[in-house]
Write a protein that holds these residues in place. Structure first.
Motif, PDB file in Angstrom:
ATOM      1  N   SER A   6     -19.950  19.701  -4.105  1.00 50.20           N
ATOM      2  CA  SER A   6     -21.130  19.172  -3.414  1.00 50.20           C
ATOM      3  C   SER A   6     -21.410  19.952  -2.142  1.00 50.20           C
ATOM      4  O   SER A   6     -22.546  20.292  -1.846  1.00 50.20           O
ATOM      5  N   THR A  10     -24.692  22.319  -1.432  1.00 49.49           N
ATOM      6  CA  THR A  10     -25.551  22.092  -0.270  1.00 49.49           C
ATOM      7  C   THR A  10     -25.684  23.358   0.564  1.00 49.49           C
ATOM      8  O   THR A  10     -26.781  23.731   0.976  1.00 49.49           O
ATOM      9  N   LEU A  49     -30.812  16.852   5.871  1.00 43.69           N
ATOM     10  CA  LEU A  49     -29.578  16.543   5.153  1.00 43.69           C
ATOM     11  C   LEU A  49     -28.508  16.014   6.113  1.00 43.69           C
ATOM     12  O   LEU A  49     -27.799  15.050   5.800  1.00 43.69           O
ATOM     13  N   SER A 149     -40.668  13.344   1.389  1.00 44.88           N
ATOM     14  CA  SER A 149     -39.653  14.391   1.226  1.00 44.88           C
ATOM     15  C   SER A 149     -38.525  14.249   2.238  1.00 44.88           C
ATOM     16  O   SER A 149     -37.352  14.478   1.919  1.00 44.88           O
ATOM     17  N   PHE A 152     -36.279  11.552   1.032  1.00 43.18           N
ATOM     18  CA  PHE A 152     -35.512  12.042  -0.107  1.00 43.18           C
ATOM     19  C   PHE A 152     -34.339  12.898   0.363  1.00 43.18           C
ATOM     20  O   PHE A 152     -33.208  12.741  -0.108  1.00 43.18           O
ATOM     21  N   LEU A 153     -34.584  13.814   1.311  1.00 43.38           N
ATOM     22  CA  LEU A 153     -33.502  14.661   1.813  1.00 43.38           C
ATOM     23  C   LEU A 153     -32.468  13.855   2.592  1.00 43.38           C
ATOM     24  O   LEU A 153     -31.276  14.151   2.527  1.00 43.38           O
ATOM     25  N   CYS A 156     -30.299  12.364  -0.043  1.00 45.29           N
ATOM     26  CA  CYS A 156     -29.343  13.380  -0.521  1.00 45.29           C
ATOM     27  C   CYS A 156     -28.202  13.552   0.473  1.00 45.29           C
ATOM     28  O   CYS A 156     -27.038  13.683   0.082  1.00 45.29           O
ATOM     29  N   GLY A 157     -28.525  13.532   1.765  1.00 47.85           N
ATOM     30  CA  GLY A 157     -27.503  13.639   2.795  1.00 47.85           C
ATOM     31  C   GLY A 157     -26.556  12.451   2.806  1.00 47.85           C
ATOM     32  O   GLY A 157     -25.344  12.611   2.986  1.00 47.85           O
ATOM     33  N   PHE A 159     -25.802  10.640   0.208  1.00 45.94           N
ATOM     34  CA  PHE A 159     -24.954  10.842  -0.968  1.00 45.94           C
ATOM     35  C   PHE A 159     -23.847  11.859  -0.664  1.00 45.94           C
ATOM     36  O   PHE A 159     -22.670  11.626  -0.940  1.00 45.94           O
ATOM     37  N   LEU A 160     -24.233  12.985  -0.067  1.00 48.41           N
ATOM     38  CA  LEU A 160     -23.250  14.008   0.283  1.00 48.41           C
ATOM     39  C   LEU A 160     -22.246  13.465   1.297  1.00 48.41           C
ATOM     40  O   LEU A 160     -21.038  13.662   1.152  1.00 48.41           O
TER      41      LEU A 160
END
Length: 191
Positions: A6, A10, A49, A149, A152-153, A156-157, A159-160
């Protein structure tokens, strides 16, 4: 996918993103420009992120508060930028905010929640002002797309960050150090 894959994915995405000044161009208008814009600059991509990764750290209640604060303040900053583009050196401040967000990941436990929210909001204000200054026509569609957007990012951050925190506190600090380093490289024009 393990945490190393991951992190590598990234970082690879960050390195293939366009440089700091490569945004949607002189005319940014409409929904599609707004949706695309946060992905086109390494400075914006890293910051968005990293806010998500940073949100995992303090507490469960902050997990969504930091990203929503960033998105809301960024939208306000964009409105300010649309009405008054401001100074041309704001791009440097945006790159500097990447350094700040990386530092918050490294030393974030030393900040109380109010200070953390303030620093994230300050970063969001700078990002929003730059985005807004580049907008022309169809402002609200552009702003709506950019906000979607951004969220959304942030997701994703988050999740990471969740993957990294499961691994160890050191993983979060390493991500923070990488972000801080890339932010410094952006500030001096190496990236």
């Amino acid at each position: 996918m393990n945490w190393k894959k991951s992190l590598y994915a990234t970082l690879a995405a960050a390195f293939v993103a366009a440089p700091v000044y490569a945004h949607t161009g002189p005319i940014a208008e409409g929904l599609s420009s707004g949706l695309l814009h946060p992905f086109l600059g390494l400075d914006h991509l890293l910051a968005l992120l990293t806010v998500g990764v940073l949100a995992v750290r303090p507490s469960e209640s902050m997990r969504w508060f930091l990203p929503l604060t960033f998105a809301g303040v960024m939208a306000l900053g964009a409105l300010v930028g649309m009405m008054n583009p401001g100074p041309s050196n704001v791009e440097f401040a945006v790159a500097g905010s990447v350094v700040l967000l990386g530092a918050l990941l490294i030393w974030g436990r030393q900040f109380n929640s109010i200070m953390l929210v303030f620093l994230v909001a300050l970063s969001a204000l700078m990002h929003g002002q730059v985005h807004g200054a580049e907008a022309s026509g169809a402002w609200f569609s552009y702003l709506g797309g950019m906000t979607v957007s951004t969220l959304f990012l942030h997701l994703c951050g988050v999740f990471l960050g969740t993957l990294l925190v499961r691994r160890s506190e050191t993983s979060l600090r390493l991500y923070g150090a990488a972000t801080l380093s890339l932010g410094l490289a952006l500030c001096v024009g190496l990236v």
